[in-house]
Design a protein around this motif. Structure first.
Motif, short mmCIF file in Angstrom:
data_model
loop_
_atom_site.label_atom_id
_atom_site.label_comp_id
_atom_site.label_asym_id
_atom_site.label_seq_id
_atom_site.Cartn_x
_atom_site.Cartn_y
_atom_site.Cartn_z
N GLN A 97 50.69 -13.25 5.66
CA GLN A 97 49.49 -13.24 4.82
C GLN A 97 48.24 -12.95 5.63
O GLN A 97 47.35 -12.25 5.16
CB GLN A 97 49.36 -14.57 4.08
CG GLN A 97 48.16 -14.59 3.16
CD GLN A 97 48.34 -15.47 1.97
OE1 GLN A 97 49.41 -15.52 1.38
NE2 GLN A 97 47.30 -16.16 1.58
N THR A 98 48.14 -13.47 6.86
CA THR A 98 46.97 -13.21 7.69
C THR A 98 46.83 -11.73 7.98
O THR A 98 45.74 -11.16 7.85
CB THR A 98 47.06 -14.01 9.01
OG1 THR A 98 47.18 -15.40 8.69
CG2 THR A 98 45.85 -13.79 9.88
N LYS A 101 45.76 -9.93 4.82
CA LYS A 101 44.33 -10.14 4.53
C LYS A 101 43.46 -9.28 5.43
O LYS A 101 42.46 -8.71 4.98
CB LYS A 101 43.95 -11.62 4.69
CG LYS A 101 44.37 -12.47 3.52
CD LYS A 101 43.92 -13.91 3.69
CE LYS A 101 44.34 -14.73 2.49
NZ LYS A 101 43.96 -16.13 2.58
N GLU A 102 43.83 -9.18 6.71
CA GLU A 102 43.07 -8.36 7.64
C GLU A 102 43.11 -6.89 7.22
O GLU A 102 42.08 -6.22 7.20
CB GLU A 102 43.61 -8.51 9.06
CG GLU A 102 43.28 -9.84 9.70
CD GLU A 102 43.99 -10.08 11.02
OE1 GLU A 102 44.67 -9.16 11.54
OE2 GLU A 102 43.86 -11.20 11.54
N SER A 105 41.04 -6.39 4.03
CA SER A 105 39.61 -6.46 4.30
C SER A 105 39.08 -5.19 4.95
O SER A 105 37.95 -4.77 4.68
CB SER A 105 39.28 -7.65 5.21
OG SER A 105 39.54 -8.84 4.52
N PHE A 149 43.83 -8.47 -4.22
CA PHE A 149 44.65 -8.88 -3.07
C PHE A 149 46.09 -9.20 -3.51
O PHE A 149 47.04 -8.80 -2.84
CB PHE A 149 44.04 -10.08 -2.34
CG PHE A 149 44.88 -10.52 -1.17
CD1 PHE A 149 44.98 -9.74 -0.03
CD2 PHE A 149 45.61 -11.69 -1.22
CE1 PHE A 149 45.79 -10.12 1.04
CE2 PHE A 149 46.41 -12.09 -0.15
CZ PHE A 149 46.49 -11.29 0.98
#
Length: 163
Positions: A97-98, A101-102, A105, A149
């Protein structure tokens, strides 16, 4: 398409995430499985399942990890091109997930929480409208012209499942 939609997976994730903190603990997993009619009384079996789903090993299941699990175990494998083979045996690295998300973004340049076709073109340097329209068909499940997302996570997992 309906069963693997971002909104359906988010809804299911939220039923497992009892405290609403954005992740699922082993106790919440056990309760969620029971609610789904899948009793898991063997702690060793539950621990093993947790290790399989929790790919980053933080002892919590985030939305991306749950999406992989949901698409593999909870949906009819013949549906939507989802492989019958065990997803976890595939050698491809599933992003956590990290990472997702990066990546999200970086493409969401206006920071509004969704990605447009123009942002995709800008991020990937392509002006081929047909290519991006095809990706939007895959990802933009609610048809609003933007990729949220949750829609992005589901689209990325679908791409990992493709041959």
């Amino acid at each position: 398409m309906d069963k693997a939609s971002a909104s359906k997976i988010r809804e299911k994730f939220n039923t497992y995430d009892e405290d609403g903190d954005g992740s699922i603990t082993i106790a919440e997993l056990k309760n969620g499985l029971k609610k789904d009619g899948i009793p898991c009384n063997d702690d060793a079996e539950l621990d093993q399942l947790m290790k399989i789903i929790d790919t980053d090993g933080d002892e919590r299941i985030d939305f991306a990890e749950f999406t992989v699990f949901y698409m593999q175990k909870m949906i009819d494998p013949g549906q939507e091109g989802v492989k019958k083979a065990n997803l976890f045996a595939i050698k491809k690295q599933i992003p956590n997930q990290t990472e997702l998300k990066e990546r999200f973004s970086k493409v969401d340049t206006d920071g509004n929480g969704s990605i447009s076709v123009d942002e995709l073109k800008e991020a990937f340097g392509s002006s081929d409208d047909a290519e991006w329209q095809n990706f939007m068909k895959l990802a933009d499940e609610d048809g609003d012209g933007e990729i949220s997302f949750d829609e992005y996570v589901v689209a990325m997992m679908k791409l990992h499942l493709k041959d």
